[in-house]
Enzyme design. Structure first.
Site, PDB file in Angstrom:
ATOM      1  N   LEU A 144      33.491  21.809  33.867  1.00 59.29           N
ATOM      2  CA  LEU A 144      34.907  21.818  34.262  1.00 59.29           C
ATOM      3  C   LEU A 144      35.335  20.498  34.915  1.00 59.29           C
ATOM      4  CD1 LEU A 144      35.230  25.407  35.799  1.00 59.29           C
ATOM      5  CD2 LEU A 144      35.753  24.673  33.467  1.00 59.29           C
TER       6      LEU A 144
ATOM      7  N   HIS B 214      39.986  20.240  35.569  1.00 55.78           N
ATOM      8  CA  HIS B 214      40.766  21.048  36.505  1.00 55.78           C
ATOM      9  C   HIS B 214      40.785  20.378  37.872  1.00 55.78           C
ATOM     10  CE1 HIS B 214      41.065  24.629  33.874  1.00 55.78           C
ATOM     11  NE2 HIS B 214      39.881  24.219  33.431  1.00 55.78           N
TER      12      HIS B 214
ATOM     13  N   PHE C  91      30.873  33.181  37.071  1.00 58.83           N
ATOM     14  CA  PHE C  91      31.710  32.063  36.638  1.00 58.83           C
ATOM     15  C   PHE C  91      32.894  31.876  37.578  1.00 58.83           C
ATOM     16  CE2 PHE C  91      34.762  30.340  33.197  1.00 58.83           C
ATOM     17  CZ  PHE C  91      34.525  29.039  33.599  1.00 58.83           C
TER      18      PHE C  91
ATOM     19  N   PHE D   4      41.752  29.273  40.568  1.00 61.26           N
ATOM     20  CA  PHE D   4      40.512  30.027  40.434  1.00 61.26           C
ATOM     21  C   PHE D   4      39.487  29.539  41.449  1.00 61.26           C
ATOM     22  CE2 PHE D   4      40.109  26.484  37.430  1.00 61.26           C
ATOM     23  CZ  PHE D   4      38.847  25.988  37.690  1.00 61.26           C
TER      24      PHE D   4
ATOM     25  N   ASN E 231      44.725  25.877  34.190  1.00 63.59           N
ATOM     26  CA  ASN E 231      45.716  25.226  33.338  1.00 63.59           C
ATOM     27  C   ASN E 231      45.474  25.586  31.885  1.00 63.59           C
ATOM     28  OD1 ASN E 231      43.760  23.390  32.168  1.00 63.59           O
ATOM     29  ND2 ASN E 231      43.925  22.124  34.014  1.00 63.59           N
TER      30      ASN E 231
ATOM     31  N   GLN F 263      40.090  34.589  39.312  1.00 59.52           N
ATOM     32  CA  GLN F 263      41.354  33.856  39.182  1.00 59.52           C
ATOM     33  C   GLN F 263      42.529  34.708  39.626  1.00 59.52           C
ATOM     34  OE1 GLN F 263      41.606  31.457  35.657  1.00 59.52           O
ATOM     35  NE2 GLN F 263      43.804  31.812  35.416  1.00 59.52           N
TER      36      GLN F 263
ATOM     37  N   ARG G 193      41.724  37.849  36.588  1.00 64.31           N
ATOM     38  CA  ARG G 193      40.611  37.398  35.740  1.00 64.31           C
ATOM     39  C   ARG G 193      39.364  37.327  36.605  1.00 64.31           C
ATOM     40  NH1 ARG G 193      39.444  31.450  33.462  1.00 64.31           N
ATOM     41  NH2 ARG G 193      38.147  31.946  31.658  1.00 64.31           N
TER      42      ARG G 193
END
Length: 264
Positions: A144, A148, A85, A135, A124, A88, A80
């Site tokens: 976030l 996380h 941003f 990530f 998650n 991952q 990802r």
């Protein structure tokens, strides 16, 4: 103009001195000896170094190290990548759906947040569903916070420059560590043994990495545990109105105190 520049320099120096003093009071002397654990992601874009935070997220760090030591993360892909941003990885299937077969709890502390780039955190699917996927933020992502677990951050600007180059399909060849990793793992032997029992069923071809009992370390184990209690305020301890400096500044001051320097 020169006068203004001089005033700015004086202000920065004054703030640095105050921060050093505050940090010494918060951490106590000496600065972290045992908990200076670092990870190096060996990737197709080069080696990327991270500070880990066992004092903030002990189970998350123990899980990350154990998976790496067993080869779970070897040759995993960046599955990802979202511009400005995150990138991952951490899924051996490369699909974004893989897991080690168990969940780990969330671990959040007030002095770690996503207000800065380059934070290493657990992916998650909701509260308490972390497993193996992680990530790295490419840009501040304050929304976030609290969602996380942050368990590390990049060491130097050259490391972040390599992080920014990571793309879909890039490979994490392996992950290595420096610091008192085996001693740290021994503190969590019972939990790691439970994880390994599940891993052995889900991934029977993983490497073996035995964890020594903590009793093998004698007084050193006690010193380690005392250091864990003395550095940084935990989320569930008494809250203060003091705003924590950003982790990058804390680490910069810590390295100055220790006489350490980043290794490229």
């Amino acid at each position: 103009m020169k006068r203004i520049f001089k005033l700015l320099i004086i202000l920065v120096i004054s703030m640095s001195i105050a921060a050093c003093s505050s940090l010494r009071q918060k951490l106590g002397e000496p600065v972290a000896k045992y908990n200076d654990i670092r990870a190096t992601l060996v990737t197709t874009q080069g080696d990327i170094n991270f500070y880990l935070y066992p004092e903030a997220a002990p189970l998350t760090v123990a899980n990350f190290i154990n998976l790496a030591k067993r080869g779970y993360y070897d040759n995993t892909k960046i599955h990802r990548a979202i511009e400005n941003f995150v990138v991952q990885s951490g899924d051996p299937t490369g699909t974004g759906t893989g897991s080690p077969g168990y969940f780990i709890p969330d671990e959040n502390v007030e002095w770690l947040d996503f207000f800065q780039q380059g934070m290493l955190a657990m992916a998650n699917a909701g509260p308490g569903t972390g497993g193996s996927q992680y990530f790295i933020t490419l840009y501040p992502a304050e929304w976030l916070n609290g969602r996380h677990t942050i368990f590390g951050e990049y060491v130097s600007d050259p490391d972040f420059n390599k992080i920014k180059k990571l793309e879909l399909g890039d490979v994490i060849k392996t992950i290595t560590f420096s610091g008192d990793v085996d001693l740290f793992l021994s503190l969590h032997k019972d939990q790691i043994d439970q994880w390994n029992a599940i891993l052995d069923k889900e991934y029977p071809n993983l490497k073996k990495y035995p964890i020594k009992p903590i009793s093998d370390y004698g007084d050193e184990a006690k010193a380690y545990q005392e250091e864990l209690k003395s550095i940084y305020t935990r989320h569930d301890e008494e809250k203060t109105d003091t705003e924590w400096p950003i982790p990058r500044f804390i680490r910069a001051v810590e390295k100055t105190i220790k006489g350490d320097s980043d290794q490229e």
